[in-house]
Design a protein around this motif. Structure first.
Motif, PDB file in Angstrom:
ATOM      1  N   PHE A  19     -31.095   8.607 -14.167  1.00 49.70           N
ATOM      2  CA  PHE A  19     -31.035   8.829 -15.615  1.00 49.70           C
ATOM      3  C   PHE A  19     -30.278  10.112 -15.944  1.00 49.70           C
ATOM      4  O   PHE A  19     -29.421  10.135 -16.834  1.00 49.70           O
ATOM      5  N   LEU A  20     -30.584  11.185 -15.226  1.00 49.24           N
ATOM      6  CA  LEU A  20     -29.924  12.461 -15.494  1.00 49.24           C
ATOM      7  C   LEU A  20     -28.422  12.383 -15.231  1.00 49.24           C
ATOM      8  O   LEU A  20     -27.618  12.889 -16.018  1.00 49.24           O
TER       9      LEU A  20
ATOM     10  N   SER B 242     -26.887  10.161 -17.960  1.00 48.50           N
ATOM     11  CA  SER B 242     -26.859  10.912 -19.226  1.00 48.50           C
ATOM     12  C   SER B 242     -25.749  11.945 -19.220  1.00 48.50           C
ATOM     13  O   SER B 242     -25.026  12.103 -20.206  1.00 48.50           O
TER      14      SER B 242
ATOM     15  N   PHE C 235     -22.560  11.984 -21.657  1.00 49.01           N
ATOM     16  CA  PHE C 235     -22.328  13.197 -22.437  1.00 49.01           C
ATOM     17  C   PHE C 235     -20.906  13.704 -22.238  1.00 49.01           C
ATOM     18  O   PHE C 235     -20.226  14.081 -23.195  1.00 49.01           O
TER      19      PHE C 235
END
Length: 129
Positions: free
Chosen positions: A76-77, A80, A84
């Protein structure tokens, strides 16, 4: 009702949304491949060859697969961060376009400014008459 649905379905925004979903799905596959095939093997090397997804603790009859959870959080990180960075890139590109448009605004020299002021004053006098 059919007419309303047809108007709704054929609006430009719906097509833009559909294109966004398709591109998003393709981008998701790219990011998943980046995470699974490049980043996670490197993380495995850094942590001594440990596969995070296999880590677990057995408590009685229950098995806590905390490694799978850690893997999901790390995925997820990374996803993300990737999204971004892409959005940031496009926002920077869009800002450059907007700045270029602002620079294109016509700059008046002194003579043109004086003529514009005279025109405005004359229009003001006409409106009072």
């Amino acid at each position: 009702m059919l007419k309303e649905f047809k108007e709704f379905a054929l609006k430009g925004n719906i097509f833009d949304l559909a294109i966004g979903v398709i591109i998003g799905a393709a981008f998701g596959k790219i990011v998943s491949s980046l995470v699974d095939d490049i980043i996670m093997p490197l993380v495995g090397i850094l942590v001594g060859g440990v596969d995070l997804s296999k880590l677990s603790i057995k408590i009685g009859n229950a098995t806590l697969a905390y490694g799978a959870f850690l893997q999901t959080v790390l995925d997820f990180l990374i996803i993300s961060l990737s999204i971004f960075m892409v959005i940031r890139f496009f926002a920077k590109f869009k800002r450059k376009e907007e700045l270029a448009k602002e620079e294109e605004v016509e700059v008046l020299d002194k003579k043109e400014e004086l003529l514009a002021e005279i025109r405005d004053l004359l229009q003001g006098e006409r409106s009072r008459v």
